[in-house]
Design a protein around this motif. Structure first.
Motif, mmCIF file in Angstrom:
data_model
loop_
_atom_site.group_PDB
_atom_site.id
_atom_site.type_symbol
_atom_site.label_atom_id
_atom_site.label_comp_id
_atom_site.label_asym_id
_atom_site.label_seq_id
_atom_site.Cartn_x
_atom_site.Cartn_y
_atom_site.Cartn_z
ATOM 1 N N ALA A 58 0.377 4.555 6.200
ATOM 2 C CA ALA A 58 0.239 3.253 5.536
ATOM 3 C C ALA A 58 1.382 2.337 5.902
ATOM 4 O O ALA A 58 1.186 1.142 6.164
ATOM 5 C CB ALA A 58 0.167 3.441 4.018
ATOM 6 N N ARG A 112 0.008 10.269 4.502
ATOM 7 C CA ARG A 112 -0.656 9.028 4.099
ATOM 8 C C ARG A 112 0.349 7.892 3.923
ATOM 9 O O ARG A 112 0.083 6.746 4.299
ATOM 10 C CB ARG A 112 -1.436 9.236 2.801
ATOM 11 N N LEU A 113 1.511 8.221 3.367
ATOM 12 C CA LEU A 113 2.532 7.193 3.155
ATOM 13 C C LEU A 113 3.062 6.657 4.488
ATOM 14 O O LEU A 113 3.223 5.454 4.671
ATOM 15 C CB LEU A 113 3.688 7.782 2.343
ATOM 16 N N SER A 116 0.362 14.066 1.486
ATOM 17 C CA SER A 116 0.733 12.810 0.837
ATOM 18 C C SER A 116 1.753 12.051 1.667
ATOM 19 O O SER A 116 1.677 10.825 1.814
ATOM 20 C CB SER A 116 1.299 13.081 -0.563
ATOM 21 N N CYS A 117 2.691 12.778 2.230
ATOM 22 C CA CYS A 117 3.708 12.133 3.062
ATOM 23 C C CYS A 117 3.065 11.511 4.297
ATOM 24 O O CYS A 117 3.453 10.422 4.734
ATOM 25 C CB CYS A 117 4.759 13.166 3.464
ATOM 26 N N THR A 153 2.007 6.626 -6.891
ATOM 27 C CA THR A 153 0.849 7.350 -7.416
ATOM 28 C C THR A 153 1.017 8.853 -7.227
ATOM 29 O O THR A 153 0.739 9.647 -8.141
ATOM 30 C CB THR A 153 -0.442 6.872 -6.734
ATOM 31 N N ALA A 154 1.481 9.257 -6.049
ATOM 32 C CA ALA A 154 1.696 10.684 -5.792
ATOM 33 C C ALA A 154 2.744 11.263 -6.730
ATOM 34 O O ALA A 154 2.592 12.379 -7.242
ATOM 35 C CB ALA A 154 2.105 10.894 -4.331
ATOM 36 N N ALA A 198 0.815 -1.218 0.000
ATOM 37 C CA ALA A 198 0.000 0.000 0.000
ATOM 38 C C ALA A 198 0.846 1.265 0.000
ATOM 39 O O ALA A 198 0.550 2.224 -0.718
ATOM 40 C CB ALA A 198 -0.937 -0.002 1.208
ATOM 41 N N MET A 199 1.910 1.268 0.792
ATOM 42 C CA MET A 199 2.717 2.480 0.854
ATOM 43 C C MET A 199 3.403 2.777 -0.472
ATOM 44 O O MET A 199 3.501 3.933 -0.892
ATOM 45 C CB MET A 199 3.765 2.358 1.956
ATOM 46 N N ARG A 238 2.219 1.951 -3.399
ATOM 47 C CA ARG A 238 1.170 2.454 -4.296
ATOM 48 C C ARG A 238 0.924 3.937 -4.045
ATOM 49 O O ARG A 238 0.801 4.727 -4.989
ATOM 50 C CB ARG A 238 -0.131 1.664 -4.111
ATOM 51 N N GLU A 239 0.861 4.319 -2.771
ATOM 52 C CA GLU A 239 0.646 5.731 -2.419
ATOM 53 C C GLU A 239 1.794 6.596 -2.927
ATOM 54 O O GLU A 239 1.580 7.662 -3.525
ATOM 55 C CB GLU A 239 0.524 5.863 -0.901
#
Length: 306
Positions: free
Chosen positions: A205, A201-202, A198-199, A42-43, A35-36, A38-39
């Motif tokens: 995750a 969320r990473l 964004s950071c 994607t960002a 997941a991380m 992907r985040e």
């Protein structure tokens, strides 16, 4: 949307703004199980103007390219259900234009044998993890045949590699120092590049997944092969500045690939220790950031993460 016309002849040094005009947005499919990652990826892609869909395994990637019109696939090599090599072969077996879509491999190893395996599976290039944003965008430009200053020219007009040639669209994995659990400068750089939200969320995750990853590593260690878990942690750990954990995972992966089982036992302990130490250092740094402007929004989310 097609790229705009080329600049007039004689203009050998177009400015950065002009280059951005020529780099049309592409619809990209990202196949990545963590997941991380992907985040993070994607960002990076969305920040460059690309449209991104993400799936967690190779089987879903094969299904997705048959449903949607994608310009390119970023394919993680090591994934559950169907790995990147098998997924690429399955896509190459589909009728055109789906079967000829450019596919770039992503893996924690940039060794020649790994790059060759990706090429043999039908991939158009290889990007080493942890993913460097500029290198990834450069590889995408090359695979799609875009002429970007400082980038690589397409290997073939249709984006496919020349017969018998191993693509060179990969970066060398740099060694990471073993001593410190967290490189705060790397974390600050990630926040600057992607923005604090964004950071955040990473980081959330990663910290959410880490206990499950460590549990699976312990179980796979007992069954004799923790290679997949060790490889999966290299990229996200390095991206967040968890340098000791990234180094320990790299060393464990190398020992397992070389068949050095006795050495791998001690290195697995190092991974577990580094994971605990790194998570604590990350939470502590972000919590301290509440008192400053940097990481203020990060810390607010992180301190609630178990």
């Amino acid at each position: 949307m097609l790229p705009e016309a080329d600049p007039p002849a004689g203009n050998d040094a177009p400015c950065a703004a002009e280059l951005l005009v020529h780099r049309r947005p592409a619809r990209i499919l990202l196949a990545e199980d963590m997941a991380m990652n992907r985040e993070l990826i994607t960002a990076m892609l969305q920040g460059a103007g690309h449209r991104v869909d993400a799936v967690p395994n190779g089987q879903q990637a094969v299904e997705a390219v048959q449903r949607g019109a994608y310009d390119l696939v970023l394919m993680d090599v090591h994934m559950p259900e169907l790995d990147g090599h098998c997924a690429t072969r399955a896509i190459r077996g589909l009728p055109p234009p789906v079967g000829s879509i450019p596919i770039l491999a992503m893996s924690a190893s940039a060794l020649p044998d790994e790059v060759q395996r990706c090429h043999d599976a039908g991939m158009n290039g290889h990007i080493a993890k942890p993913v460097d944003r500029a290198t990834m965008l450069d590889a995408i430009d090359g695979a799609l045949g875009w002429a970007v200053q400082g980038g690589r020219a397409a290997e073939h007009p249709d984006g496919a590699p020349r017969s018998g040639a191993v693509p060179e669209t990969f970066m060398a994995v740099e060694s990471i120092p073993l001593r410190q659990p967290l490189d705060r400068a790397m974390l600050a750089q990630l926040s600057d590049e992607l923005g604090e939200e964004s950071c955040a969320r990473l980081a959330v995750a990663f910290l959410d997944e880490l206990p499950q990853r460590m549990s699976r590593l312990r179980k796979s260690r007992e069954s004799g092969s923790p290679l997949a878990e060790a490889q999966a942690l290299i990229a996200p750990a390095a991206s967040l500045g968890l340098v000791r954990l990234a180094s320990a995972c790299r060393a464990l992966s190398a020992a397992l690939r070389a068949g050095r089982r006795h050495e791998a036992e001690g290195l697995a302990d190092s991974v577990l220790d580094a994971a605990e130490e790194g998570a604590e250092a990350l939470r502590d740094t972000l919590s301290r950031g509440r008192e400053t402007s940097r990481f203020k929004s990060l810390a607010k989310d992180i301190v609630r993460t178990p």
